[in-house]
Design a protein around this motif. Structure first.
Motif, PDB file in Angstrom:
ATOM      1  N   THR A  75       0.833  -1.205   0.000  1.00  0.00           N
ATOM      2  CA  THR A  75       0.000   0.000   0.000  1.00  0.00           C
ATOM      3  C   THR A  75       0.867   1.253   0.000  1.00  0.00           C
ATOM      4  O   THR A  75       0.596   2.222  -0.716  1.00  0.00           O
ATOM      5  CB  THR A  75      -0.936   0.010   1.221  1.00  0.00           C
ATOM      6  OG1 THR A  75      -1.690  -1.204   1.247  1.00  0.00           O
ATOM      7  CG2 THR A  75      -1.900   1.184   1.165  1.00  0.00           C
ATOM      8  N   LEU A  76       1.939   1.240   0.786  1.00  0.00           N
ATOM      9  CA  LEU A  76       2.843   2.385   0.860  1.00  0.00           C
ATOM     10  C   LEU A  76       3.556   2.613  -0.463  1.00  0.00           C
ATOM     11  O   LEU A  76       3.672   3.751  -0.937  1.00  0.00           O
ATOM     12  CB  LEU A  76       3.864   2.168   1.975  1.00  0.00           C
ATOM     13  CG  LEU A  76       4.897   3.265   2.192  1.00  0.00           C
ATOM     14  CD1 LEU A  76       4.215   4.573   2.592  1.00  0.00           C
ATOM     15  CD2 LEU A  76       5.907   2.842   3.251  1.00  0.00           C
ATOM     16  N   ALA A  77       4.027   1.537  -1.072  1.00  0.00           N
ATOM     17  CA  ALA A  77       4.794   1.651  -2.322  1.00  0.00           C
ATOM     18  C   ALA A  77       3.902   1.871  -3.536  1.00  0.00           C
ATOM     19  O   ALA A  77       4.328   2.466  -4.526  1.00  0.00           O
ATOM     20  CB  ALA A  77       5.648   0.405  -2.534  1.00  0.00           C
ATOM     21  N   GLY A  78       2.671   1.369  -3.465  1.00  0.00           N
ATOM     22  CA  GLY A  78       1.772   1.464  -4.603  1.00  0.00           C
ATOM     23  C   GLY A  78       1.878   0.293  -5.552  1.00  0.00           C
ATOM     24  O   GLY A  78       1.127   0.202  -6.530  1.00  0.00           O
ATOM     25  N   ASP A  79       2.804  -0.631  -5.285  1.00  0.00           N
ATOM     26  CA  ASP A  79       2.967  -1.825  -6.108  1.00  0.00           C
ATOM     27  C   ASP A  79       3.750  -2.858  -5.307  1.00  0.00           C
ATOM     28  O   ASP A  79       4.172  -2.594  -4.184  1.00  0.00           O
ATOM     29  CB  ASP A  79       3.691  -1.507  -7.424  1.00  0.00           C
ATOM     30  CG  ASP A  79       5.055  -0.855  -7.201  1.00  0.00           C
ATOM     31  OD1 ASP A  79       5.880  -1.441  -6.474  1.00  0.00           O
ATOM     32  OD2 ASP A  79       5.295   0.238  -7.752  1.00  0.00           O
ATOM     33  N   ASP A  80       3.925  -4.035  -5.921  1.00  0.00           N
ATOM     34  CA  ASP A  80       4.637  -5.121  -5.245  1.00  0.00           C
ATOM     35  C   ASP A  80       6.014  -5.344  -5.852  1.00  0.00           C
ATOM     36  O   ASP A  80       6.574  -6.432  -5.778  1.00  0.00           O
ATOM     37  CB  ASP A  80       3.804  -6.415  -5.320  1.00  0.00           C
ATOM     38  CG  ASP A  80       4.284  -7.470  -4.326  1.00  0.00           C
ATOM     39  OD1 ASP A  80       4.899  -7.092  -3.309  1.00  0.00           O
ATOM     40  OD2 ASP A  80       4.059  -8.674  -4.572  1.00  0.00           O
ATOM     41  N   ASP A  82      10.066  -5.098  -6.318  1.00  0.00           N
ATOM     42  CA  ASP A  82      11.150  -5.225  -5.350  1.00  0.00           C
ATOM     43  C   ASP A  82      12.059  -3.993  -5.400  1.00  0.00           C
ATOM     44  O   ASP A  82      13.256  -4.084  -5.690  1.00  0.00           O
ATOM     45  CB  ASP A  82      11.945  -6.506  -5.637  1.00  0.00           C
ATOM     46  CG  ASP A  82      12.938  -6.824  -4.517  1.00  0.00           C
ATOM     47  OD1 ASP A  82      12.734  -6.329  -3.398  1.00  0.00           O
ATOM     48  OD2 ASP A  82      13.904  -7.576  -4.780  1.00  0.00           O
ATOM     49  N   VAL A  83      11.453  -2.839  -5.136  1.00  0.00           N
ATOM     50  CA  VAL A  83      12.201  -1.574  -5.126  1.00  0.00           C
ATOM     51  C   VAL A  83      11.900  -0.884  -3.799  1.00  0.00           C
ATOM     52  O   VAL A  83      10.750  -0.568  -3.516  1.00  0.00           O
ATOM     53  CB  VAL A  83      11.782  -0.650  -6.288  1.00  0.00           C
ATOM     54  CG1 VAL A  83      12.553   0.663  -6.224  1.00  0.00           C
ATOM     55  CG2 VAL A  83      11.993  -1.340  -7.626  1.00  0.00           C
ATOM     56  N   PRO A  84      12.908  -0.651  -2.958  1.00  0.00           N
ATOM     57  CA  PRO A  84      12.652  -0.007  -1.664  1.00  0.00           C
ATOM     58  C   PRO A  84      12.158   1.418  -1.839  1.00  0.00           C
ATOM     59  O   PRO A  84      12.399   2.047  -2.879  1.00  0.00           O
ATOM     60  CB  PRO A  84      14.019  -0.053  -0.971  1.00  0.00           C
ATOM     61  CG  PRO A  84      15.004  -0.124  -2.086  1.00  0.00           C
ATOM     62  CD  PRO A  84      14.344  -0.926  -3.170  1.00  0.00           C
ATOM     63  N   ILE A  85      11.468   1.937  -0.809  1.00  0.00           N
ATOM     64  CA  ILE A  85      10.965   3.302  -0.867  1.00  0.00           C
ATOM     65  C   ILE A  85      12.109   4.284  -1.129  1.00  0.00           C
ATOM     66  O   ILE A  85      11.959   5.246  -1.889  1.00  0.00           O
ATOM     67  CB  ILE A  85      10.242   3.661   0.442  1.00  0.00           C
ATOM     68  CG1 ILE A  85       8.965   2.808   0.590  1.00  0.00           C
ATOM     69  CG2 ILE A  85       9.883   5.140   0.474  1.00  0.00           C
ATOM     70  CD1 ILE A  85       7.939   3.036  -0.491  1.00  0.00           C
ATOM     71  N   ALA A  86      13.266   4.026  -0.525  1.00  0.00           N
ATOM     72  CA  ALA A  86      14.410   4.929  -0.703  1.00  0.00           C
ATOM     73  C   ALA A  86      14.864   4.991  -2.160  1.00  0.00           C
ATOM     74  O   ALA A  86      15.525   5.950  -2.558  1.00  0.00           O
ATOM     75  CB  ALA A  86      15.567   4.491   0.181  1.00  0.00           C
ATOM     76  N   GLY A  87      14.522   4.000  -2.950  1.00  0.00           N
ATOM     77  CA  GLY A  87      14.918   3.986  -4.346  1.00  0.00           C
ATOM     78  C   GLY A  87      13.849   4.479  -5.298  1.00  0.00           C
ATOM     79  O   GLY A  87      14.028   4.413  -6.523  1.00  0.00           O
ATOM     80  N   ARG A  88      12.752   4.990  -4.776  1.00  0.00           N
ATOM     81  CA  ARG A  88      11.650   5.453  -5.610  1.00  0.00           C
ATOM     82  C   ARG A  88      11.940   6.844  -6.182  1.00  0.00           C
ATOM     83  O   ARG A  88      12.684   7.636  -5.613  1.00  0.00           O
ATOM     84  CB  ARG A  88      10.358   5.483  -4.793  1.00  0.00           C
ATOM     85  CG  ARG A  88       9.955   4.116  -4.237  1.00  0.00           C
ATOM     86  CD  ARG A  88       9.321   3.254  -5.290  1.00  0.00           C
ATOM     87  NE  ARG A  88       9.117   1.874  -4.843  1.00  0.00           N
ATOM     88  CZ  ARG A  88       8.228   1.053  -5.388  1.00  0.00           C
ATOM     89  NH1 ARG A  88       7.464   1.466  -6.383  1.00  0.00           N
ATOM     90  NH2 ARG A  88       8.111  -0.197  -4.946  1.00  0.00           N
ATOM     91  N   ASP A  89      11.296   7.140  -7.301  1.00  0.00           N
ATOM     92  CA  ASP A  89      11.557   8.404  -8.000  1.00  0.00           C
ATOM     93  C   ASP A  89      11.214   9.617  -7.145  1.00  0.00           C
ATOM     94  O   ASP A  89      11.908  10.639  -7.211  1.00  0.00           O
ATOM     95  CB  ASP A  89      10.759   8.453  -9.309  1.00  0.00           C
ATOM     96  CG  ASP A  89      11.294   7.492 -10.366  1.00  0.00           C
ATOM     97  OD1 ASP A  89      12.433   7.010 -10.197  1.00  0.00           O
ATOM     98  OD2 ASP A  89      10.572   7.230 -11.348  1.00  0.00           O
ATOM     99  N   GLU A 145      11.205   1.434  10.953  1.00  0.00           N
ATOM    100  CA  GLU A 145      11.426   1.805   9.557  1.00  0.00           C
ATOM    101  C   GLU A 145      11.151   3.291   9.330  1.00  0.00           C
ATOM    102  O   GLU A 145      11.879   3.970   8.591  1.00  0.00           O
ATOM    103  CB  GLU A 145      10.549   0.949   8.641  1.00  0.00           C
ATOM    104  CG  GLU A 145      11.005  -0.508   8.572  1.00  0.00           C
ATOM    105  CD  GLU A 145      10.063  -1.390   7.780  1.00  0.00           C
ATOM    106  OE1 GLU A 145       8.989  -0.876   7.345  1.00  0.00           O
ATOM    107  OE2 GLU A 145      10.372  -2.572   7.593  1.00  0.00           O
ATOM    108  N   THR A 146      10.107   3.796   9.968  1.00  0.00           N
ATOM    109  CA  THR A 146       9.821   5.225   9.855  1.00  0.00           C
ATOM    110  C   THR A 146      10.934   6.049  10.475  1.00  0.00           C
ATOM    111  O   THR A 146      11.377   7.067   9.911  1.00  0.00           O
ATOM    112  CB  THR A 146       8.482   5.560  10.534  1.00  0.00           C
ATOM    113  OG1 THR A 146       7.425   4.823   9.920  1.00  0.00           O
ATOM    114  CG2 THR A 146       8.171   7.051  10.423  1.00  0.00           C
ATOM    115  N   LEU A 147      11.427   5.621  11.632  1.00  0.00           N
ATOM    116  CA  LEU A 147      12.506   6.347  12.296  1.00  0.00           C
ATOM    117  C   LEU A 147      13.762   6.363  11.428  1.00  0.00           C
ATOM    118  O   LEU A 147      14.438   7.395  11.308  1.00  0.00           O
ATOM    119  CB  LEU A 147      12.811   5.723  13.650  1.00  0.00           C
ATOM    120  CG  LEU A 147      13.755   6.513  14.563  1.00  0.00           C
ATOM    121  CD1 LEU A 147      13.136   7.856  14.936  1.00  0.00           C
ATOM    122  CD2 LEU A 147      14.089   5.715  15.814  1.00  0.00           C
ATOM    123  N   THR A 148      14.071   5.245  10.800  1.00  0.00           N
ATOM    124  CA  THR A 148      15.221   5.184   9.901  1.00  0.00           C
ATOM    125  C   THR A 148      15.043   6.134   8.724  1.00  0.00           C
ATOM    126  O   THR A 148      15.969   6.879   8.354  1.00  0.00           O
ATOM    127  CB  THR A 148      15.426   3.755   9.391  1.00  0.00           C
ATOM    128  OG1 THR A 148      15.705   2.890  10.494  1.00  0.00           O
ATOM    129  CG2 THR A 148      16.569   3.677   8.397  1.00  0.00           C
TER     130      THR A 148
END
Length: 213
Positions: A75-80, A82-89, A145-148
């Motif tokens: 839900t957070l990423a918007g898809d499944d 294998d790309v971490p949030i930190a690597g999103r555009d 994870e949020t704290l990181t």
């Protein structure tokens, strides 16, 4: 001798079937969690709605808490993917922005956009944590994870040179982490009926006032 091409085809087909089963399980679980809550959702029911065997659900997800965490991640990423949030555009765009206030604004725009879907899942984990040790661990993992993430965001803001003198990285991180908490959305949007856009602007203004010169 077996045909290596056929073996590769069979492996590829099994992998695609596993990915499809995972997508169906996550979709089914997301709907059931939102409709019936964490305690009211059973793994056999998830399997039935997804159209798979219950063993398939347990093979993909060890327990209900693990499944809830996966629903949150997707839900957070918007898809499944294998790309971490930190690597999103959108994170790359924030990092490339030189102005600290604009960085915060961009991030809060994104948070306000995803919060209506993401926050209810976080609140499910928080509320389930009181009665389910596995859910409690998932809730702690979400918080870590949020704290990181906010630790990295704080460092990015400090690098602009626009943070108030006297504020250390930990200070900025803790302000970001506090305002990022699902409790803010729960109070303002779910209880007081604020639209997400107003919630995002409120957080943006509060964070800018708290940490920037």
């Amino acid at each position: 001798m077996s045909d290596p091409v056929k073996r590769r085809y069979d492996t590829s087909r099994r992998q695609e079937q596993a990915r499809e089963n995972r997508r169906r399980i996550l979709t089914a679980a997301s709907g059931l969690f939102r409709e019936k809550g964490y305690a009211g959702t059973a793994m056999p029911e998830v399997a039935k709605v997804a159209g798979v065997a219950v063993q398939t659900v347990y093979k993909a997800f060890a327990n209900k808490a693990t499944l809830l965490k996966a629903v949150f991640d997707v839900t957070l990423a918007g898809d499944d993917e294998d790309v971490p949030i930190a690597g999103r555009d959108f994170i790359a765009a924030i990092q490339a922005e030189p102005d600290a206030a604009r960085k915060i604004g961009m991030y809060l725009e994104h948070l306000a956009a995803v919060a209506p879907a993401v926050t209810p899942v976080q609140l499910l984990a928080r509320d389930a944590a009181a009665a389910d040790p596995a859910a409690a661990e998932v809730w702690r993992q979400m918080r870590r994870e949020t704290l990181t993430a906010m630790t990295y965001f704080a460092a990015d803001l400090l690098a602009t040179g626009q943070v108030k003198p006297g504020l250390a990285a930990d200070d900025v991180r803790d302000v970001l982490w506090t305002y990022h908490g699902p409790e803010q959305y729960e109070l303002l949007c779910l209880e007081r009926g604020w639209p997400p856009e107003r919630y995002g602007q409120f957080l943006r203004d509060a964070i800018v006032a708290a940490v920037l010169v």
